[in-house]
Design an enzyme around this catalytic site. Structure first.
Site, PDB file in Angstrom:
ATOM      1  N   TYR A   1       0.637  -1.111  -0.007  1.00 34.72           N
ATOM      2  CA  TYR A   1       0.086  -0.065  -0.024  1.00 34.72           C
ATOM      3  C   TYR A   1       0.944   1.127  -0.065  1.00 34.72           C
ATOM      4  O   TYR A   1       1.693   1.275   1.038  1.00 34.72           O
ATOM      5  CB  TYR A   1      -0.922   0.038   1.295  1.00 34.72           C
ATOM      6  CG  TYR A   1      -1.610   1.334   1.388  1.00 34.72           C
ATOM      7  CD1 TYR A   1      -2.843   1.331   0.550  1.00 34.72           C
ATOM      8  CD2 TYR A   1      -1.543   2.279   2.326  1.00 34.72           C
ATOM      9  CE1 TYR A   1      -3.849   2.559   0.530  1.00 34.72           C
ATOM     10  CE2 TYR A   1      -2.325   3.248   2.483  1.00 34.72           C
ATOM     11  CZ  TYR A   1      -3.361   3.496   1.488  1.00 34.72           C
ATOM     12  OH  TYR A   1      -4.190   4.440   1.789  1.00 34.72           O
TER      13      TYR A   1
ATOM     14  N   ASP B   1       9.396   2.896  -0.923  1.00 34.11           N
ATOM     15  CA  ASP B   1       8.444   3.403  -0.134  1.00 34.11           C
ATOM     16  C   ASP B   1       8.893   3.204   1.324  1.00 34.11           C
ATOM     17  O   ASP B   1       8.411   2.052   1.625  1.00 34.11           O
ATOM     18  CB  ASP B   1       7.074   2.878  -0.500  1.00 34.11           C
ATOM     19  CG  ASP B   1       6.035   3.711   0.535  1.00 34.11           C
ATOM     20  OD1 ASP B   1       6.448   4.346   1.414  1.00 34.11           O
ATOM     21  OD2 ASP B   1       5.026   3.376   0.294  1.00 34.11           O
TER      22      ASP B   1
ATOM     23  N   LYS C   1       5.769   9.161   8.734  1.00 34.59           N
ATOM     24  CA  LYS C   1       5.547   8.680  10.015  1.00 34.59           C
ATOM     25  C   LYS C   1       6.635   9.084  10.982  1.00 34.59           C
ATOM     26  O   LYS C   1       6.430  10.213  11.640  1.00 34.59           O
ATOM     27  CB  LYS C   1       5.524   7.172  10.052  1.00 34.59           C
ATOM     28  CG  LYS C   1       4.357   6.825   9.153  1.00 34.59           C
ATOM     29  CD  LYS C   1       3.892   5.108   9.500  1.00 34.59           C
ATOM     30  CE  LYS C   1       2.813   4.691   8.211  1.00 34.59           C
ATOM     31  NZ  LYS C   1       1.572   5.483   8.777  1.00 34.59           N
TER      32      LYS C   1
END
Length: 428
Positions: A142, A237, A265
């Site tokens: 994702y 990613d 994050k």
């Protein structure tokens, strides 16, 4: 009535599904979401005042534990001077220099406001830099909710994907090739057929959105070599893995350099932030230097940047990652031993402060393998652990996270709770 139930019923009136991000709704496991009232260290307290050991940690950012006093002070100090300027600040330079110093592949970096924005722009940058349209992604990875990334595999190995979300026209994903994670031969076949048209490969170098799945030997190396051979760009990613699995992300663990890296994050310490970076040669294509446009009023937000700078400084303390890795491995080892003691098919894996739990005998290496595990048993386990005051991800397809505040006593309490739950599962 539980305050959590009251809040969820109320939320469903004004918020679609009662939540602002789908996994929070507990649809995958059933039951009522826990509404967080406050959090500190490895714990949070819900609206009913019940305390939980938290293994989500805001899906990764709370690596220092919730409400770390130095991070909170940095946010408070920054907020006093204004929340947003829409103009450059010195602290943007500071955090950019810190990211460049730490990530082997980055020479220049652009700050944005989320991981989705980072990956969306990284793909646009790759297309602009190469003049090509097609991209490769992997099923189960994702990369945010940008249109071209909300795609599932087609019916054959090299067929292009179909949208997985309403509102995404098929034309938007027509240039997206979806392959199986860890399928080296599939990657080589895709490049053999479409090599001159492929702008980039985007991959979670350790997947965290189909539970935690590590790359098999040679997989990331194959991505690097195929991209290099065909003039495509490799995008790591590392939104989830960046500064989570080690001080230099997965690229530091493997020595494999991507052309573009996306981050989020942890670099915000709990505040909304994202970033993408690469070589100066690639990054010169981004506006205002080049023709690939990207902008954002809140990019480089001073409060988020202050939290990120403080977090990165604290992560640089000697022995931080060794201690974090030790605690995470103690958790997975303890859970596995207790499950096996009660005859429960179970396995677990970890890297740094990131882990995966699977109700299967073997650690999975693909989305199909995760799907073949005992998902129904996971649901029962999840709710039983919730009753015991331990909060794991409310989905069998999500990784978990340990913080620096998950000390020996917290890990021991978790394993003891799991022992009780596994005993109940064994009895049926």
């Amino acid at each position: 009535m539980s305050r959590n139930v009251e809040l969820f019923d109320r939320a469903c009136i004004s918020i679609p599904g009662g939540v602002n991000s789908p996994v929070r709704a507990f649809r995958s496991v059933g039951g009522t979401p826990r509404f967080v009232a406050r959090a500190q260290g490895p714990y949070f307290w819900d609206a009913d005042g019940k305390r939980y050991i938290d293994y989500i940690g805001s899906w990764g950012p709370a690596i220092l534990g919730h409400a770390h006093p130095e991070v909170v002070k940095a946010v408070q100090d920054a907020a006093v001077h204004g929340l947003s300027y829409g103009a450059p600040t010195e602290t943007e330079i500071v955090i950019a220099e810190m990211l460049i110093e730490r990530m082997p592949s980055i020479e220049q970096v652009r700050l944005v406001s989320s991981g989705t924005e980072a990956t969306m722009t990284a793909i646009r940058l790759a297309r602009g830099a190469t003049g090509r349209n097609k991209i490769i992604k992997f099923e189960g990875c994702y990369h945010g909710h940008a249109d071209s990334l909300l795609v599932k595999a087609g019916s054959g190995l090299l067929t292009f994907g179909n949208p997985t979300s309403a509102g995404v026209p098929p034309e938007f994903v027509a240039h997206t090739i979806v392959l199986d994670y860890n399928d080296i031969e599939g990657v080589k076949a895709a490049f053999a057929q479409h090599g001159k048209e492929i702008a980039c490969v985007i991959v979670e170098p350790i997947a965290g959105n189909m539970n935690m799945i590590k790359p098999i030997a040679g997989f990331l190396e194959a991505l690097r070599s195929e991209c290099t051979a065909h003039g495509a760009l490799l995008i790591f990613d590392e939104v989830m893995t960046g500064f989570r699995v080690g001080p230099q992300g997965v690229q530091g663990l493997t020595g494999i350099k991507p052309d573009i890296t996306t981050l989020a994050k942890v670099i915000g310490g709990g505040m909304p932030i994202g970033a993408f970076g690469g070589s100066a040669e690639v990054m010169k294509n981004i506006a205002p230097l080049g023709g690939v446009y990207q902008a954002g009023t809140l990019s480089g937000n001073p409060v988020a940047v202050a939290a990120g700078i403080t977090t990165l400084k604290l992560l640089s303390k000697p022995g931080f990652y060794e201690a974090l890795d030790k605690q995470t491995r103690a958790l997975t080892k303890g859970l596995t031993e207790r499950a096996h003691a009660h005859g429960i098919p179970f396995s677990a894996d970890s890297e740094g402060g990131m882990f995966g739990l699977y109700f299967s005998n073997d650690i999975p290496t693909s989305l199909a393998a995760v799907s073949a595990s005992n998902i129904e048993m996971f649901k029962v386990f999840f709710h039983a652990m919730l009753d015991e005051g331990v909060y794991f991800a409310p989905s069998a397809y999500e990784a978990g996270f340990v913080s620096a505040t998950h000390d020996d006593s917290v890990i021991a309490a978790t394993v003891a709770a799991a022992d009780k739950v596994f005993a109940k599962l064994a009895k049926g």
